[in-house]
Design a protein around this motif. Structure first.
Motif, PDB file in Angstrom:
ATOM      1  N   THR A 175       0.843  -1.189   0.000  1.00  0.00           N
ATOM      2  CA  THR A 175       0.000   0.000   0.000  1.00  0.00           C
ATOM      3  C   THR A 175       0.880   1.242   0.000  1.00  0.00           C
ATOM      4  O   THR A 175       1.777   1.374   0.836  1.00  0.00           O
ATOM      5  CB  THR A 175      -0.904   0.015   1.244  1.00  0.00           C
ATOM      6  OG1 THR A 175      -1.663  -1.186   1.258  1.00  0.00           O
ATOM      7  CG2 THR A 175      -1.819   1.209   1.236  1.00  0.00           C
ATOM      8  N   GLU A 176       0.606   2.143  -0.929  1.00  0.00           N
ATOM      9  CA  GLU A 176       1.358   3.385  -0.974  1.00  0.00           C
ATOM     10  C   GLU A 176       0.853   4.336   0.091  1.00  0.00           C
ATOM     11  O   GLU A 176      -0.330   4.348   0.414  1.00  0.00           O
ATOM     12  CB  GLU A 176       1.218   4.034  -2.349  1.00  0.00           C
ATOM     13  CG  GLU A 176       1.936   3.274  -3.430  1.00  0.00           C
ATOM     14  CD  GLU A 176       1.922   4.019  -4.744  1.00  0.00           C
ATOM     15  OE1 GLU A 176       2.044   5.252  -4.732  1.00  0.00           O
ATOM     16  OE2 GLU A 176       1.791   3.361  -5.766  1.00  0.00           O
ATOM     17  N   GLN A 177       1.745   5.137   0.628  1.00  0.00           N
ATOM     18  CA  GLN A 177       1.366   6.121   1.632  1.00  0.00           C
ATOM     19  C   GLN A 177       1.221   7.475   0.951  1.00  0.00           C
ATOM     20  O   GLN A 177       2.074   7.880   0.158  1.00  0.00           O
ATOM     21  CB  GLN A 177       2.420   6.193   2.738  1.00  0.00           C
ATOM     22  CG  GLN A 177       1.995   7.087   3.875  1.00  0.00           C
ATOM     23  CD  GLN A 177       2.937   6.981   5.062  1.00  0.00           C
ATOM     24  OE1 GLN A 177       4.007   6.389   4.982  1.00  0.00           O
ATOM     25  NE2 GLN A 177       2.540   7.563   6.166  1.00  0.00           N
ATOM     26  N   LEU A 178       0.142   8.161   1.255  1.00  0.00           N
ATOM     27  CA  LEU A 178      -0.121   9.473   0.694  1.00  0.00           C
ATOM     28  C   LEU A 178       0.412  10.537   1.645  1.00  0.00           C
ATOM     29  O   LEU A 178       0.208  10.446   2.860  1.00  0.00           O
ATOM     30  CB  LEU A 178      -1.629   9.651   0.495  1.00  0.00           C
ATOM     31  CG  LEU A 178      -2.092  10.949  -0.132  1.00  0.00           C
ATOM     32  CD1 LEU A 178      -1.545  11.087  -1.554  1.00  0.00           C
ATOM     33  CD2 LEU A 178      -3.615  10.990  -0.161  1.00  0.00           C
ATOM     34  N   PHE A 179       1.111  11.521   1.095  1.00  0.00           N
ATOM     35  CA  PHE A 179       1.670  12.612   1.892  1.00  0.00           C
ATOM     36  C   PHE A 179       1.112  13.946   1.426  1.00  0.00           C
ATOM     37  O   PHE A 179       0.888  14.154   0.232  1.00  0.00           O
ATOM     38  CB  PHE A 179       3.200  12.679   1.749  1.00  0.00           C
ATOM     39  CG  PHE A 179       3.922  11.574   2.433  1.00  0.00           C
ATOM     40  CD1 PHE A 179       4.278  11.678   3.768  1.00  0.00           C
ATOM     41  CD2 PHE A 179       4.256  10.428   1.746  1.00  0.00           C
ATOM     42  CE1 PHE A 179       4.951  10.655   4.403  1.00  0.00           C
ATOM     43  CE2 PHE A 179       4.934   9.391   2.371  1.00  0.00           C
ATOM     44  CZ  PHE A 179       5.283   9.503   3.699  1.00  0.00           C
ATOM     45  N   LYS A 211       8.719  14.402   9.239  1.00  0.00           N
ATOM     46  CA  LYS A 211       7.382  13.838   9.097  1.00  0.00           C
ATOM     47  C   LYS A 211       6.615  14.147  10.376  1.00  0.00           C
ATOM     48  O   LYS A 211       7.093  13.857  11.480  1.00  0.00           O
ATOM     49  CB  LYS A 211       7.470  12.330   8.869  1.00  0.00           C
ATOM     50  CG  LYS A 211       6.134  11.663   8.680  1.00  0.00           C
ATOM     51  CD  LYS A 211       6.323  10.168   8.451  1.00  0.00           C
ATOM     52  CE  LYS A 211       5.020   9.437   8.575  1.00  0.00           C
ATOM     53  NZ  LYS A 211       5.201   7.996   8.594  1.00  0.00           N
ATOM     54  N   GLN A 236      -1.174  11.699  11.900  1.00  0.00           N
ATOM     55  CA  GLN A 236      -1.701  11.634  10.545  1.00  0.00           C
ATOM     56  C   GLN A 236      -2.949  12.496  10.445  1.00  0.00           C
ATOM     57  O   GLN A 236      -3.586  12.818  11.451  1.00  0.00           O
ATOM     58  CB  GLN A 236      -2.022  10.193  10.164  1.00  0.00           C
ATOM     59  CG  GLN A 236      -0.783   9.353   9.963  1.00  0.00           C
ATOM     60  CD  GLN A 236      -1.095   8.070   9.229  1.00  0.00           C
ATOM     61  OE1 GLN A 236      -2.066   7.399   9.526  1.00  0.00           O
ATOM     62  NE2 GLN A 236      -0.261   7.747   8.262  1.00  0.00           N
ATOM     63  N   TYR A 252      -7.923  12.619   5.015  1.00  0.00           N
ATOM     64  CA  TYR A 252      -8.009  13.119   3.645  1.00  0.00           C
ATOM     65  C   TYR A 252      -8.974  12.214   2.900  1.00  0.00           C
ATOM     66  O   TYR A 252      -8.678  11.045   2.673  1.00  0.00           O
ATOM     67  CB  TYR A 252      -6.641  13.132   2.973  1.00  0.00           C
ATOM     68  CG  TYR A 252      -6.659  13.682   1.571  1.00  0.00           C
ATOM     69  CD1 TYR A 252      -6.730  15.047   1.349  1.00  0.00           C
ATOM     70  CD2 TYR A 252      -6.607  12.828   0.473  1.00  0.00           C
ATOM     71  CE1 TYR A 252      -6.745  15.551   0.055  1.00  0.00           C
ATOM     72  CE2 TYR A 252      -6.622  13.323  -0.812  1.00  0.00           C
ATOM     73  CZ  TYR A 252      -6.692  14.686  -1.019  1.00  0.00           C
ATOM     74  OH  TYR A 252      -6.705  15.182  -2.298  1.00  0.00           O
ATOM     75  N   MET A 300      -9.343   8.365   3.771  1.00  0.00           N
ATOM     76  CA  MET A 300      -8.099   7.746   4.224  1.00  0.00           C
ATOM     77  C   MET A 300      -7.325   8.717   5.109  1.00  0.00           C
ATOM     78  O   MET A 300      -7.705   9.878   5.273  1.00  0.00           O
ATOM     79  CB  MET A 300      -7.260   7.320   3.018  1.00  0.00           C
ATOM     80  CG  MET A 300      -6.884   8.476   2.128  1.00  0.00           C
ATOM     81  SD  MET A 300      -6.189   8.042   0.516  1.00  0.00           S
ATOM     82  CE  MET A 300      -4.860   7.009   0.926  1.00  0.00           C
ATOM     83  N   MET A 301      -6.235   8.244   5.658  1.00  0.00           N
ATOM     84  CA  MET A 301      -5.347   9.075   6.472  1.00  0.00           C
ATOM     85  C   MET A 301      -4.078   9.360   5.669  1.00  0.00           C
ATOM     86  O   MET A 301      -3.608   8.505   4.926  1.00  0.00           O
ATOM     87  CB  MET A 301      -4.997   8.379   7.782  1.00  0.00           C
ATOM     88  CG  MET A 301      -6.194   8.108   8.669  1.00  0.00           C
ATOM     89  SD  MET A 301      -7.069   9.606   9.175  1.00  0.00           S
ATOM     90  CE  MET A 301      -5.971  10.228  10.429  1.00  0.00           C
ATOM     91  N   THR A 302      -3.552  10.569   5.822  1.00  0.00           N
ATOM     92  CA  THR A 302      -2.313  10.945   5.142  1.00  0.00           C
ATOM     93  C   THR A 302      -1.283  11.371   6.172  1.00  0.00           C
ATOM     94  O   THR A 302      -1.619  11.723   7.298  1.00  0.00           O
ATOM     95  CB  THR A 302      -2.533  12.112   4.160  1.00  0.00           C
ATOM     96  OG1 THR A 302      -2.860  13.288   4.902  1.00  0.00           O
ATOM     97  CG2 THR A 302      -3.613  11.812   3.164  1.00  0.00           C
ATOM     98  N   SER A 303      -0.039  11.364   5.766  1.00  0.00           N
ATOM     99  CA  SER A 303       1.039  11.897   6.592  1.00  0.00           C
ATOM    100  C   SER A 303       1.401  13.280   6.071  1.00  0.00           C
ATOM    101  O   SER A 303       1.199  13.587   4.897  1.00  0.00           O
ATOM    102  CB  SER A 303       2.254  10.982   6.530  1.00  0.00           C
ATOM    103  OG  SER A 303       1.968   9.746   7.142  1.00  0.00           O
TER     104      SER A 303
END
Length: 136
Positions: free
Chosen positions: A2-6, A70, A74, A77, A80-83
């Motif tokens: 799973t890719e993490q969204l920033f 970072k 979180q 968004y 979902m949750m973003t960093s």
């Protein structure tokens, strides 16, 4: 995998002649000036826009990349949750630029580096806060 969204935040670490750090205080948290980049905006433009919106600064004397960190928490968004990645510049204000609060319910405070490190614990990682505590 799973890719993490920033999301990207641009922040300004500002010190006065007594080496105190400028912090913003809302009812919920302490922070250094700055905010999230808008889509299509470059970093310098985001820095200047956020400084204008938050502390009424129209121009700066100098800026230098200070740290990238970072955020500890979180953010929501959509579904979902973003960093939040924080790009922090050490910013020098010219004498004619006096910071003032431009947002309702937000106050400005000049605090020692040690106090700043403590007040920022809910957003910034430990290594970042230790670096702030060492500023003089």
């Amino acid at each position: 995998m799973t890719e993490q969204l920033f999301q990207i935040g641009i922040k300004a670490l500002i010190q006065n002649d007594e080496h105190q750090i400028l912090l913003l205080k809302s009812q919920d948290y302490w922070d250094i000036p700055g905010g999230r980049m808008d889509q299509g905006e470059d970093i310098e433009a985001a820095l200047l826009r956020e400084l204008h919106e938050e502390i009424g600064v129209d121009h700066i004397a100098n800026n230098q990349l200070w740290d990238v960190a970072k955020a500890v928490k979180q953010l929501p968004y959509d579904d979902m949750m973003t960093s939040l990645m924080l790009i922090v510049y050490h910013v020098q204000l010219p004498a004619d630029q006096i910071p003032r609060s431009c947002e309702p319910g937000v106050t400005l405070h000049w605090v020692s580096p040690e106090q700043a490190a403590d007040y920022l614990k809910n957003k910034y990682p430990e290594a970042f806060r230790q670096a702030i505590a060492q500023l003089s």
